[in-house]
Design an enzyme around this catalytic site. Sequence first.
Site, mmCIF file in Angstrom:
data_model
loop_
_atom_site.group_PDB
_atom_site.id
_atom_site.type_symbol
_atom_site.label_atom_id
_atom_site.label_comp_id
_atom_site.label_asym_id
_atom_site.label_seq_id
_atom_site.Cartn_x
_atom_site.Cartn_y
_atom_site.Cartn_z
ATOM 1 N N SER A 297 1.965 2.816 -15.211
ATOM 2 C CA SER A 297 2.428 1.665 -15.993
ATOM 3 C C SER A 297 3.195 2.074 -17.242
ATOM 4 O O SER A 297 2.919 3.122 -17.845
ATOM 5 C CB SER A 297 1.227 0.815 -16.458
ATOM 6 O OG SER A 297 0.505 0.340 -15.358
ATOM 7 N N HIS A 347 -4.134 -5.310 -17.506
ATOM 8 C CA HIS A 347 -4.965 -4.498 -16.611
ATOM 9 C C HIS A 347 -6.413 -4.407 -17.094
ATOM 10 O O HIS A 347 -7.337 -4.423 -16.296
ATOM 11 C CB HIS A 347 -4.356 -3.101 -16.441
ATOM 12 C CG HIS A 347 -3.076 -3.125 -15.656
ATOM 13 N ND1 HIS A 347 -3.028 -3.492 -14.339
ATOM 14 C CD2 HIS A 347 -1.785 -2.843 -16.001
ATOM 15 C CE1 HIS A 347 -1.772 -3.433 -13.892
ATOM 16 N NE2 HIS A 347 -0.986 -3.044 -14.891
#
Lengths: 411, 411, 411, 411
Positions: A297, A347
């Site tokens: 990410s 997340h």
Amino acid sequence: MIATNPLSELLSTLLDRRNFGRKDTDTRRIRDDCVKLLAERAEISGLQLAAKIFGKYAILTDDEKLAFFEFLNEELDVDPTLVASLAETYRNARTPENYAALSRAAEPARQRLFRRLNEAPGATAEIVRMREDLLACVKTHPHLARTDLDLQHLLRSWFNRGFLVMQQVTWDSPATILEKIITYEAVHEIKNWDDLRRRLHPKDRRCFAFFHPSMPTEPLIFVEVALTKGVPNSIQTLLDDNGKALLETEANTAVFYSISNCQSGLAGVSFGSSLIKQVARDLSRDLPNLKTFVTLSPIPGLMRWLSAENISADELDGANLRALAAKYLLTAKDAKGRPVDPVARFHLGNGAQVHALHHGANTSTSGQRQSATVMVNYRYDLGRISQRATQYSKSNTIAASSDTKALAKRA
Amino acid sequence: MIATNPLSELLSTLLDRRNFGRKDTDTRRIRDDCVKLLAERAEISGLQLAAKIFGKYAILTDDEKLAFFEFLNEELDVDPTLVASLAETYRNARTPENYAALSRAAEPARQRLFRRLNEAPGATAEIVRMREDLLACVKTHPHLARTDLDLQHLLRSWFNRGFLVMQQVTWDSPATILEKIITYEAVHEIKNWDDLRRRLHPKDRRCFAFFHPSMPTEPLIFVEVALTKGVPNSIQTLLDDNGKALLETEANTAVFYSISNCQSGLAGVSFGSSLIKQVARDLSRDLPNLKTFVTLSPIPGLMRWLSAENISADELDGANLRALAAKYLLTAKDAKGRPVDPVARFHLGNGAQVHALHHGANTSTSGQRQSATVMVNYRYDLGRISQRATQYSKSNTIAASSDTKALAKRA
Amino acid sequence: MIATNPLSELLSTLLDRRNFGRKDTDTRRIRDDCVKLLAERAEISGLQLAAKIFGKYAILTDDEKLAFFEFLNEELDVDPTLVASLAETYRNARTPENYAALSRAAEPARQRLFRRLNEAPGATAEIVRMREDLLACVKTHPHLARTDLDLQHLLRSWFNRGFLVMQQVTWDSPATILEKIITYEAVHEIKNWDDLRRRLHPKDRRCFAFFHPSMPTEPLIFVEVALTKGVPNSIQTLLDDNGKALLETEANTAVFYSISNCQSGLAGVSFGSSLIKQVARDLSRDLPNLKTFVTLSPIPGLMRWLSAENISADELDGANLRALAAKYLLTAKDAKGRPVDPVARFHLGNGAQVHALHHGANTSTSGQRQSATVMVNYRYDLGRISQRATQYSKSNTIAASSDTKALAKRA
Amino acid sequence: MIATNPLSELLSTLLDRRNFGRKDTDTRRIRDDCVKLLAERAEISGLQLAAKIFGKYAILTDDEKLAFFEFLNEELDVDPTLVASLAETYRNARTPENYAALSRAAEPARQRLFRRLNEAPGATAEIVRMREDLLACVKTHPHLARTDLDLQHLLRSWFNRGFLVMQQVTWDSPATILEKIITYEAVHEIKNWDDLRRRLHPKDRRCFAFFHPSMPTEPLIFVEVALTKGVPNSIQTLLDDNGKALLETEANTAVFYSISNCQSGLAGVSFGSSLIKQVARDLSRDLPNLKTFVTLSPIPGLMRWLSAENISADELDGANLRALAAKYLLTAKDAKGRPVDPVARFHLGNGAQVHALHHGANTSTSGQRQSATVMVNYRYDLGRISQRATQYSKSNTIAASSDTKALAKRA
């Protein structure tokens, strides 16, 4: 198995809706039609009216759209005096009749209008597009947020997780859908059809999307997955096409390297968390060799934070940058005590933990600008997702690997 | 065309939901779980809680179910004092924040609960079954109608016409669905699979149903159609198997001889009107020879009305019975000025007209008991449905053929 | 995955063929039409002629069919003088032209005729039915076996294993197919649709069939499977409905308890062996708990053999009957040195071994008459099937468990 | 309709075959394996052997392939001495046994070998590719044509018209198929995916292909169709993207403007005629406004013929070129009395007529080189196709419109 598909011909019906024509030349009377539709009790006339309204809406100018939303916002609002009075009545006598009267008064006419509109074939997609326009207007006319509250409320009900269907998108999927994947990819651009093929076709690549049965050719959100040996530390290496594809049985790690929302008209009706978790569960069931589920990410807020902290990234080596990134992710909080970084919030809120940090992981221009090439793996540990998500939602606890914690301390 | 089916694998996903296990032995704590679910923010825990609640619900006794509904009705109700107060606030300042607060307060927690429950796979069908139980309880505990108002409101939104899909049911359909057609046929019993074959397989028979994508093996409502030469005057002749099937091209009339609702938990969420009209439109497009669309319908209230009028059917011949039946349908009204006969209300409300009456049309025991063997054709004239439905809904105008009007006058 | 189905609409096309009309009143000129078809070069006229021939064939009497087959047998035969002469020519000069001439002469016109006929939609199923008639004629007119040789040769090529598709038949399959399963079950009768449901629907039951793409609603052969704990010793217990279905994960054994050929016109075009093996492989992959694959098979020749050996079953107890049955299976051979028992030949030829014998295993009338209630398990040991099949085909070696061998010695 | 698709899951099975691995490193023993396969009676070993042979074949060099084909051609040939002798025997006694012996001897072992190979999953496509290689070898080694005779014979039987399925290819088709349309378009190049979209997506464009169920992602042949008002006279205008698409109801003409064979391994196994006629019939049924079915075809041999006739196209105006083109098409014959022009032979053989000629119809480089920009419409008159095809096949009669005949006379 033979023909077990009770949905197998929903297709034709549903696809037919796309050709649903709604051109209409008269633009002025859309409000009258809305009022008529709210009053109409005969169903077939209702459908015709709804189609007419969509037809008129389609050719409104931006100013006319704004006027239309103002109309919804002001004239199809609840009557608070009536609501207050009926609430009193209900407080005094909790009868079904009084409750019905209160319920009806407390629901603005615009909500009923959207439900009536939705009866027309193909209407759901139209309403989603309508909200896209509305959200644009809300930016400059914040009071329209009242109408948006109702629309978002309805869309949340209609796009309830229980109604969505997860599908794998492959090179065998219809071009109609594939061209949308190219269009909607928001994280790592898909340049053309050959590039798309590289994301879908190799044995060690996967793509999954949520669909709504009323919009069968419109992905709502999709995630791209790479199957790898070990946790990857570079997005360029991952996307690179030089290597051979891994056999499914050789991979031990699934990497969610890109997740894109497709419908801006569904902002705030989130399903990203569900998608990642269902993909992780399904992959884990189908490919038992997969033991590790991670993202690769971006850290969009890192450079901004460094700058706010008066730290110049230019003078730092990779080790120091990693350590500072760890510190940023684990300690930089917003006013509500949540992580500053939006990707981290997403997340961590899903129940993932900060797993590892990599320097030189995104060497593209945007990777350098956002985070000095540092990227992060968030890890989805299937056995602990639920517990971590609860802890995060209760107390903003940031789960992190011991390596990451040690790294953050070093900074 | 090749693989145009973006839904083609929705199937597996959706069917998988049927095997969704929800056995649970602890029955007492279902209320606590509901409260927990309303508070839960982590999605995955929410799904698990929802499944747990359905599991517990499934093994509740009737008394426990009643207690559960009382809990929803009283403890998850709106707070009218709060609603009244927030309505005042909103009246004074129409800000989005105030509106959001009012909206939230005006929606009872039980509605939010149902929406959370619906996120679990297979939940929609469970909630429909739950409402079946609730409707049974409302009969003896009418104050529970408040909870039902909310549930009906939600189901109407979820089973919005725009989300339903019409499918033809044929002898090629899955047995899973066919066995439900046998079970749900409410008008003219289907005795066994051979009987079902006679309703579906001949070239001059059709069956159409509405489905919801979340319940792909559960028909919601279905209509059985016979293609005939001329308007039929006897249900026994129509259902009889002695004759040869007509070729599609020989038929000029489509007869809707039976329409059955399948889900009692969806009472009041009506789609019968839509189904008949869509079937008529589709048949008319595919078989241009079809010029006449009629029902062959029972007159359930005729004998009751004759008896109230002190007329003895035993002493009347066919001609007189037909005339009285015409008079009954055209003139017998309820307190609201609508036709007394429920079947008449349904078809006239859809925009049909009373077309013709037949004596000796239903010689079965129930046909004799209900209407002294008289049946009626309601006619759906595609070009005038909309206009007639509007007139009926506005002024209870009963459309009838001139023959029928003349007949009624004779009585 | 979305719409990966390049075959998904083959359906409509293929199913349409079933309605292919071929009524024709003129029965006399079928031979002329065949001669014309062989000469016809324009494709569309060929299709029309083929349809005409099927139409005429359909209404032939038995005698006329016989005459038709005689015509094929005698008039559309090869010309052996020509073949001999062209073979000489080719021997002298192996040119492509000479080879082509020989090939063409060596193929009888009736083979070309069948291939031309097969071009018409729906023709394959017609030709299979034609062979059914032909086989009946061959019994009384054995010289027609020449025509059958050609037809069988063609059908073997068309129904090549590579063209067949295995499908699971479930309670979700179309009724069109399910009614054929009821009709074709040849081993343990399926009494009605409820009985069929018991064979297909419980979690511990499976049914698989081979289909040919040109006959998508006609199973060619199917096998019924029960998932059990341990190897079963009674067919009545296995078929009994009293018990609860096992969970898939509890079963360790798959029992092939019934295998039925559906198309008598495909006699000698065998696929039974392929089906059992593919089912075993697929089940083994999908349900790793399954460790044992056995049949529960009849011993159709046991009583006949006992009688030939002058042994009266009535005087024997279960233990002795089992021992004699073992001796019969392991030692009774035909003139070619193969087992006398046809079921044994089938499974041993497939690479199975004789695993165990059970007295009281089939207490039905036919079970008593055929084998004094004794049944046998043949075991398919996936790792050794290939080797055993080869040994059996080379030297008629009968594979048997040591228990069975010991039992046979005891007799 | 609900799940009437008995083929709906053929897909997975059939698609699975594509992943069938057949890598094998030992290349030398392929001949031994072929001999073994011919002798193998146990089916499962046969499948394994077949897969092994394909694996070995895949990595043969060109020289090794040639050697392999020589082996098939010489060592797996028929034994003409034996054939001659068995033909004598059969002439003397026409018993089934003698016939069987002759049939077997007259079929070369290589044919049996191909049939055994075809049992393996995915084998049909492999064999088609093998023939592609063989055809290349035949060019330089013409005696291999004997092997090709057998292979073509088998492929004609397997790709019998009755086994093929026509499918529309649309923008909803799987990308797997669409990328093959791009690759295989042989007449008017498709440059990229956007270009493909323009051929498939507009309302007035269609594409249809034949597929074989064993190769569900491989089109065999496809035709591209434009729906127009009136007969078009320019391919550039037709392909141009400037205009708006016609509504289906506005079009009165269907133009087959491109037809491409996809599998060079199926050369000589023609289905082009069937495809055009079936498309014409289906379009005519679905869109009753379509009255005229024409091609817009190249005239590949025109310039060559003009040059042979010592006519210089450069000195001619459009009118003269059209007249000469008409004369060429109607009068230039080959040694067998058929039209010299290959495209003319194809369409006239199908039963079309020469309808009209256009100068300036193909202004591309190749259009100028082949035919000085002249193109021709062949017309498919559905009511007369069959008759014209028969006349052409009997006597090479060239059907032409009176305008074309007049034009030809003028030249």
